[in-house]
Design a protein around this motif. Structure first.
Motif, PDB file in Angstrom:
ATOM      1  N   VAL A 137       0.850  -1.196   0.000  1.00 35.00           N
ATOM      2  CA  VAL A 137       0.000   0.000   0.000  1.00 35.00           C
ATOM      3  C   VAL A 137       0.881   1.239   0.000  1.00 35.00           C
ATOM      4  CG1 VAL A 137      -1.642   1.365   1.349  1.00 35.00           C
ATOM      5  CG2 VAL A 137      -1.938  -1.109   1.177  1.00 35.00           C
ATOM      6  N   PHE A 138       1.877   1.237   0.872  1.00 31.87           N
ATOM      7  CA  PHE A 138       2.749   2.396   1.021  1.00 31.87           C
ATOM      8  C   PHE A 138       3.700   2.526  -0.172  1.00 31.87           C
ATOM      9  CE2 PHE A 138       1.135   1.155   5.102  1.00 31.87           C
ATOM     10  CZ  PHE A 138       0.760   2.368   5.652  1.00 31.87           C
ATOM     11  N   GLU A 139       4.139   1.394  -0.695  1.00 30.43           N
ATOM     12  CA  GLU A 139       4.985   1.417  -1.890  1.00 30.43           C
ATOM     13  C   GLU A 139       4.198   1.939  -3.088  1.00 30.43           C
ATOM     14  OE1 GLU A 139       7.716  -2.408  -0.458  1.00 30.43           O
ATOM     15  OE2 GLU A 139       6.082  -2.693  -1.904  1.00 30.43           O
ATOM     16  N   TYR A 140       2.933   1.582  -3.166  1.00 28.54           N
ATOM     17  CA  TYR A 140       2.057   2.063  -4.242  1.00 28.54           C
ATOM     18  C   TYR A 140       1.932   3.588  -4.182  1.00 28.54           C
ATOM     19  CZ  TYR A 140      -2.261   2.937  -6.877  1.00 28.54           C
ATOM     20  OH  TYR A 140      -3.204   3.434  -7.754  1.00 28.54           O
ATOM     21  N   VAL A 141       1.698   4.103  -2.979  1.00 32.88           N
ATOM     22  CA  VAL A 141       1.510   5.554  -2.805  1.00 32.88           C
ATOM     23  C   VAL A 141       2.779   6.309  -3.188  1.00 32.88           C
ATOM     24  CG1 VAL A 141       1.124   7.389  -1.111  1.00 32.88           C
ATOM     25  CG2 VAL A 141      -0.289   5.326  -1.055  1.00 32.88           C
ATOM     26  N   GLN A 142       3.930   5.855  -2.716  1.00 35.59           N
ATOM     27  CA  GLN A 142       5.167   6.584  -3.019  1.00 35.59           C
ATOM     28  C   GLN A 142       5.490   6.547  -4.505  1.00 35.59           C
ATOM     29  OE1 GLN A 142       7.736   4.203  -0.432  1.00 35.59           O
ATOM     30  NE2 GLN A 142       8.970   3.578  -2.183  1.00 35.59           N
ATOM     31  N   THR A 143       5.165   5.434  -5.167  1.00 34.94           N
ATOM     32  CA  THR A 143       5.390   5.335  -6.612  1.00 34.94           C
ATOM     33  C   THR A 143       4.421   6.232  -7.362  1.00 34.94           C
ATOM     34  OG1 THR A 143       6.174   3.057  -6.403  1.00 34.94           O
ATOM     35  CG2 THR A 143       5.432   3.756  -8.582  1.00 34.94           C
ATOM     36  N   LYS A 144       3.160   6.188  -6.960  1.00 36.75           N
ATOM     37  CA  LYS A 144       2.112   6.975  -7.622  1.00 36.75           C
ATOM     38  C   LYS A 144       2.413   8.468  -7.574  1.00 36.75           C
ATOM     39  CE  LYS A 144      -2.116   6.930  -9.478  1.00 36.75           C
ATOM     40  NZ  LYS A 144      -2.445   6.187 -10.714  1.00 36.75           N
ATOM     41  N   LEU A 145       2.942   8.936  -6.440  1.00 39.53           N
ATOM     42  CA  LEU A 145       3.205  10.359  -6.254  1.00 39.53           C
ATOM     43  C   LEU A 145       4.682  10.719  -6.432  1.00 39.53           C
ATOM     44  CD1 LEU A 145       0.841  11.148  -3.219  1.00 39.53           C
ATOM     45  CD2 LEU A 145       0.381  11.402  -5.664  1.00 39.53           C
ATOM     46  N   ASN A 146       5.485   9.728  -6.847  1.00 42.26           N
ATOM     47  CA  ASN A 146       6.909   9.949  -7.100  1.00 42.26           C
ATOM     48  C   ASN A 146       7.623  10.519  -5.870  1.00 42.26           C
ATOM     49  OD1 ASN A 146       9.239   9.884  -8.678  1.00 42.26           O
ATOM     50  ND2 ASN A 146       8.955  11.981  -9.407  1.00 42.26           N
ATOM     51  N   LEU A 147       7.476   9.809  -4.749  1.00 45.30           N
ATOM     52  CA  LEU A 147       8.054  10.243  -3.477  1.00 45.30           C
ATOM     53  C   LEU A 147       9.252   9.371  -3.111  1.00 45.30           C
ATOM     54  CD1 LEU A 147       4.664  10.551  -1.534  1.00 45.30           C
ATOM     55  CD2 LEU A 147       5.988  12.453  -2.511  1.00 45.30           C
ATOM     56  N   THR A 148      10.099   9.896  -2.247  1.00 38.18           N
ATOM     57  CA  THR A 148      11.237   9.147  -1.718  1.00 38.18           C
ATOM     58  C   THR A 148      10.817   8.503  -0.410  1.00 38.18           C
ATOM     59  OG1 THR A 148      12.770  10.739  -2.691  1.00 38.18           O
ATOM     60  CG2 THR A 148      13.638   9.301  -0.946  1.00 38.18           C
ATOM     61  N   GLN A 149      10.968   7.178  -0.281  1.00 37.42           N
ATOM     62  CA  GLN A 149      10.426   6.467   0.884  1.00 37.42           C
ATOM     63  C   GLN A 149      10.946   7.003   2.209  1.00 37.42           C
ATOM     64  OE1 GLN A 149      11.576   2.391  -0.003  1.00 37.42           O
ATOM     65  NE2 GLN A 149      13.396   2.540   1.275  1.00 37.42           N
ATOM     66  N   SER A 150      12.219   7.351   2.282  1.00 38.11           N
ATOM     67  CA  SER A 150      12.790   7.831   3.546  1.00 38.11           C
ATOM     68  C   SER A 150      12.278   9.220   3.933  1.00 38.11           C
ATOM     69  CB  SER A 150      14.313   7.857   3.456  1.00 38.11           C
ATOM     70  OG  SER A 150      14.737   8.765   2.447  1.00 38.11           O
ATOM     71  N   LYS A 151      11.620   9.886   2.984  1.00 36.36           N
ATOM     72  CA  LYS A 151      11.069  11.215   3.243  1.00 36.36           C
ATOM     73  C   LYS A 151       9.555  11.177   3.456  1.00 36.36           C
ATOM     74  CE  LYS A 151      14.800  13.814   2.833  1.00 36.36           C
ATOM     75  NZ  LYS A 151      15.267  14.709   3.930  1.00 36.36           N
ATOM     76  N   CYS A 152       9.006   9.948   3.555  1.00 37.38           N
ATOM     77  CA  CYS A 152       7.567   9.774   3.770  1.00 37.38           C
ATOM     78  C   CYS A 152       7.294   9.435   5.230  1.00 37.38           C
ATOM     79  CB  CYS A 152       7.019   8.661   2.885  1.00 37.38           C
ATOM     80  SG  CYS A 152       7.049   9.029   1.123  1.00 37.38           S
ATOM     81  N   LEU A 153       6.215  10.002   5.769  1.00 34.45           N
ATOM     82  CA  LEU A 153       5.824   9.790   7.156  1.00 34.45           C
ATOM     83  C   LEU A 153       4.354   9.397   7.215  1.00 34.45           C
ATOM     84  CD1 LEU A 153       6.225  10.179  10.305  1.00 34.45           C
ATOM     85  CD2 LEU A 153       5.558  12.571   9.917  1.00 34.45           C
ATOM     86  N   TYR A 154       4.039   8.419   8.064  1.00 31.30           N
ATOM     87  CA  TYR A 154       2.646   7.988   8.235  1.00 31.30           C
ATOM     88  C   TYR A 154       2.252   8.109   9.701  1.00 31.30           C
ATOM     89  CZ  TYR A 154      -1.641   5.327   7.498  1.00 31.30           C
ATOM     90  OH  TYR A 154      -2.962   4.940   7.414  1.00 31.30           O
ATOM     91  N   ILE A 155       1.007   8.531   9.935  1.00 27.96           N
ATOM     92  CA  ILE A 155       0.492   8.700  11.291  1.00 27.96           C
ATOM     93  C   ILE A 155      -0.805   7.905  11.422  1.00 27.96           C
ATOM     94  CG2 ILE A 155      -0.390  10.348  13.006  1.00 27.96           C
ATOM     95  CD1 ILE A 155       1.302  12.497  11.464  1.00 27.96           C
ATOM     96  N   GLY A 156      -0.851   6.994  12.402  1.00 22.55           N
ATOM     97  CA  GLY A 156      -2.056   6.203  12.598  1.00 22.55           C
ATOM     98  C   GLY A 156      -2.138   5.647  14.005  1.00 22.55           C
ATOM     99  N   ASP A 157      -3.275   5.010  14.314  1.00 21.03           N
ATOM    100  CA  ASP A 157      -3.535   4.603  15.696  1.00 21.03           C
ATOM    101  C   ASP A 157      -3.329   3.123  15.984  1.00 21.03           C
ATOM    102  OD1 ASP A 157      -6.764   3.431  15.944  1.00 21.03           O
ATOM    103  OD2 ASP A 157      -6.060   4.326  14.089  1.00 21.03           O
TER     104      ASP A 157
END
Length: 233
Positions: free
Chosen positions: A168-188
């Motif tokens: 899921v997270f790999e899909y999002v970073q690819t879709k938006l052309n993001l760098t994984q180490s610069k991505c942050l997720y917040i959840g419960d």
């Protein structure tokens, strides 16, 4: 120092992260006259969420439909609390729960936090499990759809992958052309919101306002128990 500072993109879970999911759930229980002591409400809610996460894996595999999941999570939790719940009563609770979710409000700090992150140039989005229409109704009720553009809202049924699958997270970073180490997720929740982003190379903040215990060796970058701890400094 918040992990926000080293992130170019910040994504949030929806349920019980952007709003208090216990409130509409408790109202549904009261409406359907489920007899629980005040001290039992939170443990009961946690147990329903536990069964929901367990049964979700069966739903993703296609061996359990959504209605069956919603019935079984309630009947199983009730059984643990010594309550015999009929299928009809479980359906009635779910219907009332969905009604109450139409009038939910976000945690008061959330809208300003989302806007502040955007003003600082961050990519801000949502990653959530569930049916697209159902989850979008919540985002609309919360007013989040007016802050976060549709192309940054990722719902499992819409992308064909669900948490806790790290893809899921790999899909999002690819879709938006993001760098994984610069991505942050917040959840419960630990299994859905902490383990998979870490496995995908993301940073994460555990919003542990339900005082849950870690389930694995994974280490979030930060743990907060109050929503105002997420405010930008």
């Amino acid at each position: 120092m918040h992990s926000f500072t080293s992130a170019d993109a910040v994504f949030f879970d929806l349920d019980d992260t952007l709003y208090d999911q216990l409130l509409p759930f408790e109202k549904a229980l009261i409406n359907q006259q489920i007899e629980l002591e005040n001290s039992q409400i939170v443990p009961f809610y946690k147990q329903v969420r536990h069964y929901s996460d367990v049964l979700w894996k069966l739903h993703v595999k296609g061996s359990l439909n959504l209605e069956e999941l919603r019935i079984e999570r309630l009947t199983s939790a009730c059984k643990d609390f010594g309550i015999l719940l009929s299928k009809e009563k479980a359906i009635a609770i779910q219907e009332r729960y969905e009604y109450e979710q139409k009038i939910i409000t976000p945690f008061s700090e959330i809208p300003s936090l989302l806007k502040s992150l955007q003003e600082k140039g961050k990519v801000v989005g949502i990653i959530t499990n569930g049916p697209v229409a159902h989850q979008m109704k919540k985002l609309i009720a919360l007013g989040i759809d007016r802050i976060i553009p549709e192309e940054r809202i990722f719902i499992s049924d819409g992308i064909g992958i669900a948490k806790p699958d790290k893809r899921v997270f790999e899909y999002v970073q690819t879709k938006l052309n993001l760098t994984q180490s610069k991505c942050l997720y917040i959840g419960d929740t630990w299994e859905n919101d902490i383990v998979p982003p870490i496995e995908a190379g993301w940073k994460c903040i555990w919003f542990n306002h339900r005082k849950r215990k870690p389930q694995t060796h994974h280490l979030p970058n930060e743990t907060v128990t109050e929503i105002d701890e997420l405010q930008l400094k």
